[in-house]
Design a protein around this motif. Sequence first.
Motif, short mmCIF file in Angstrom:
data_model
loop_
_atom_site.label_atom_id
_atom_site.label_comp_id
_atom_site.label_asym_id
_atom_site.label_seq_id
_atom_site.Cartn_x
_atom_site.Cartn_y
_atom_site.Cartn_z
N GLU A 33 23.50 -7.22 1.60
CA GLU A 33 24.96 -7.63 1.67
C GLU A 33 25.65 -6.72 0.77
N GLN A 34 26.96 -6.85 0.85
CA GLN A 34 27.90 -6.31 -0.04
C GLN A 34 27.65 -4.68 -0.32
N ASP A 35 27.28 -3.77 0.86
CA ASP A 35 27.19 -2.40 0.90
C ASP A 35 26.19 -2.03 -0.32
N LYS A 36 24.96 -2.98 -0.22
CA LYS A 36 23.71 -2.47 -0.98
C LYS A 36 22.50 -2.43 -0.06
N PHE A 37 21.80 -1.48 -0.46
CA PHE A 37 20.27 -1.30 0.31
C PHE A 37 19.08 -1.26 -0.54
N LEU A 38 18.06 -2.16 0.33
CA LEU A 38 16.70 -2.22 -0.43
C LEU A 38 15.94 -1.01 -0.04
N VAL A 39 15.68 -0.18 -0.89
CA VAL A 39 14.84 1.33 -0.80
C VAL A 39 13.55 1.14 -1.24
N ALA A 40 12.56 1.55 -0.34
CA ALA A 40 11.14 1.61 -0.89
C ALA A 40 10.84 3.28 -0.92
N THR A 41 9.99 3.65 -1.85
CA THR A 41 9.85 5.19 -2.13
C THR A 41 8.16 5.18 -1.99
N TYR A 42 7.64 5.71 -0.99
CA TYR A 42 6.29 5.92 -0.57
C TYR A 42 5.87 7.28 -1.02
N THR A 43 4.60 7.37 -1.30
CA THR A 43 3.95 8.84 -1.58
C THR A 43 3.30 9.33 -0.34
N LEU A 44 3.67 10.63 0.15
CA LEU A 44 3.44 11.01 1.36
C LEU A 44 1.88 11.33 1.42
N GLU A 45 1.27 11.51 0.56
CA GLU A 45 -0.31 12.04 0.46
C GLU A 45 -1.03 10.86 0.92
N ASP A 46 -1.00 9.83 0.27
CA ASP A 46 -1.54 8.56 0.90
C ASP A 46 -1.21 8.33 2.12
N LEU A 47 0.09 8.20 2.55
CA LEU A 47 0.40 7.92 3.84
C LEU A 47 -0.11 8.79 4.80
N GLN A 48 -0.22 9.98 4.60
CA GLN A 48 -0.71 11.04 5.57
C GLN A 48 -2.33 10.87 5.73
N ASP A 49 -3.02 10.33 4.91
CA ASP A 49 -4.34 10.03 5.10
C ASP A 49 -4.69 9.04 6.18
N ASP A 61 0.85 -1.10 -0.01
CA ASP A 61 0.01 0.07 0.00
C ASP A 61 0.83 1.12 -0.19
N ASN A 62 0.51 2.29 -1.06
CA ASN A 62 1.09 3.27 -0.86
C ASN A 62 2.70 3.35 -1.34
N CYS A 63 2.97 2.12 -1.93
CA CYS A 63 4.66 2.11 -2.17
C CYS A 63 4.47 2.56 -3.82
N GLU A 64 5.22 3.34 -4.07
CA GLU A 64 5.59 3.75 -5.44
C GLU A 64 6.56 2.92 -6.07
N LYS A 65 7.57 2.50 -5.34
CA LYS A 65 8.88 1.85 -6.16
C LYS A 65 9.67 1.05 -5.06
N LEU A 66 10.22 -0.06 -5.57
CA LEU A 66 11.14 -0.87 -4.69
C LEU A 66 12.51 -0.92 -5.72
N GLU A 67 13.50 -0.76 -5.14
CA GLU A 67 14.68 -0.95 -5.82
C GLU A 67 15.97 -1.25 -4.76
N ILE A 68 17.02 -1.47 -5.62
CA ILE A 68 18.50 -1.79 -4.60
C ILE A 68 19.20 -0.78 -5.14
N ILE A 69 19.79 0.01 -4.11
CA ILE A 69 20.73 1.04 -4.26
C ILE A 69 22.10 0.47 -3.81
N LYS A 70 23.23 0.85 -4.60
CA LYS A 70 24.49 0.40 -4.01
C LYS A 70 25.38 1.62 -3.44
N GLY A 71 25.63 1.55 -2.05
CA GLY A 71 26.56 2.52 -1.54
C GLY A 71 25.87 3.56 -0.86
N LYS A 72 26.42 4.23 0.40
CA LYS A 72 25.34 5.15 0.93
C LYS A 72 25.33 6.55 0.43
N THR A 73 26.42 6.63 -0.38
CA THR A 73 26.16 8.02 -1.19
C THR A 73 24.91 8.02 -2.03
#
Length: 561
Positions: A134-150, A100-112
Amino acid sequence: MGHFKFKRLKIVEQIAIVFFFAVLIPMIVSGIIINNINQQSMRYQLRESAVLIANMVSDEIDFFSNIINNSLEIVAVTINELPNDYQKTKYLNKVAKTFDNCEKLEIIKGKTQLKKKHDKNLEDNKATVSIPLEQDKFLVATYTLEDLQDELFSSLQDDARQIYVMTAEGKLIAAHNYTDSVFKETMSLLPKNLKTDKPVIFGDVKNQPLVYVHKQNPKITIIVNTTERVTNKAINDNRAKIILSFLFATLVILSVTALYIYYLYINIRQLFKGIIAISKGNYERQIRLLTTVFTPYEIIFLAFEFNRMAGEIHKSYLQLMKNNIELKKLNEFRSNLIDTVSHELRTPLTSIQGYTTRLMRQDIQIDEATKQKSLRIIKEQSERLKHLIEDLLTIPDIEDMRLRTNVESVWLYEVIENALLLIKNKDNKEIVVNVSEDFPEVSGDKGRLEQVFTNLIENAAKYAYPDTKIYVDAIVEDNMAKIFVKNKCDIIPKDKINTLFEKFIRLDDNTTRTTRGSGLGLFIVKGLVEAMKGSIKLSSDEEWGFCVEVDLELATDEVSI
């Protein structure tokens, strides 16, 4: 320096003063105290509710964060099992659609790269949630705030407070009932050094508490602003209700007190009027109260006793008036008696004394004829004195109803004939008797009846016009014998007719007396007739100036004695 004169207040004024000091002032003071207590209570309640809402929002954020993190951890476990990036990307796109309210799931490498993604999402007003792989990677989820706020403020839709959710950098990511001016004012009051993970109250307005919660995981700050609208609803509205309640209670008390004072005042005025009436001699005055539930028992009792007292006074007053009338009559009787004695006794006594002295003289020679004339005059005057004394002695018997009569069957014709022989008709006026010899016998005392008709016929002859006749008529009507004695004379005034049967009353007054008489004749006649169970009445008109009607019962076979 004059002395201070204390003014006595009326009962209404006294009750008004007592009511003011005993009711109004305590109610006003109580209202102020209760209002202050209510204000303190509502202020505490507003603070507690603001803290509660801040905790609720914090809990909601924690709940959403835990759900998202748990979901991402499950996804991360699955991703680690996939052999290549293509399959991983395909899987993430598929799973993102189920969140719910998730716009995108992606893997990003590195903290930068992770920070860049986070900053980019902030600019686009989106939320970023990440977990390490593992291996300095991160699973990142992007959520839309309008729906989350409701979803975040769904349980607070009816609350009028303003709620802000900001990032650690001060970026506003969610808001409830947002207004720019109030937000800026709130942020100006927010302390620079924030305490972590506990609600803190800040601000300088007592009735508008501000609460913040500064969280470390996730790094956000929640601010709850109690606006003026909430304050008015919570404090001012309750204050208005309290004031209205006190006003209503005061109005009810005033109404009940006013009714009580009104009825009490009316009834007390009735008591005053009754007392004033009694003081002015109106002993018939009775107090009539307006009796209601507001009328005190003591007032009713006092009015009852007053009316009873007034009644007793009135009875005593009437008895006193009656006694005064009796005393007045007695005084008149005494005066009339003295006048009668002095007038009626002096003349015969003078005559008797004069003729007696004449007969006793030795210096003159009195012939036989003169002697007989003198003796006859002495005898007549003696009889006159005797009759007057007998009349005076008869008065007490008549007044005390002790007059004795020998009632029997009486021949009326004979009674009238005997009366004609006894009357003194000095002017020799003609007396016409229309009573037949066979007229029915009547019930009465013969001697007393002769006295009655002698007196009536003599009176009629005494006051009749010269050269007129006196008539004596008799008829039978309704088993009663009605005998009339009439003459021609001046009309007797109506007010005089009603008094002629009283003692010492004459047609000519004491100053213009032209005929002899004691004024007792008609009084005695009335007493004698009524003693024989008869009645007598007197009338006067243009035809007959003097008309006396004597009603007697007809005789029966057995006459009681």
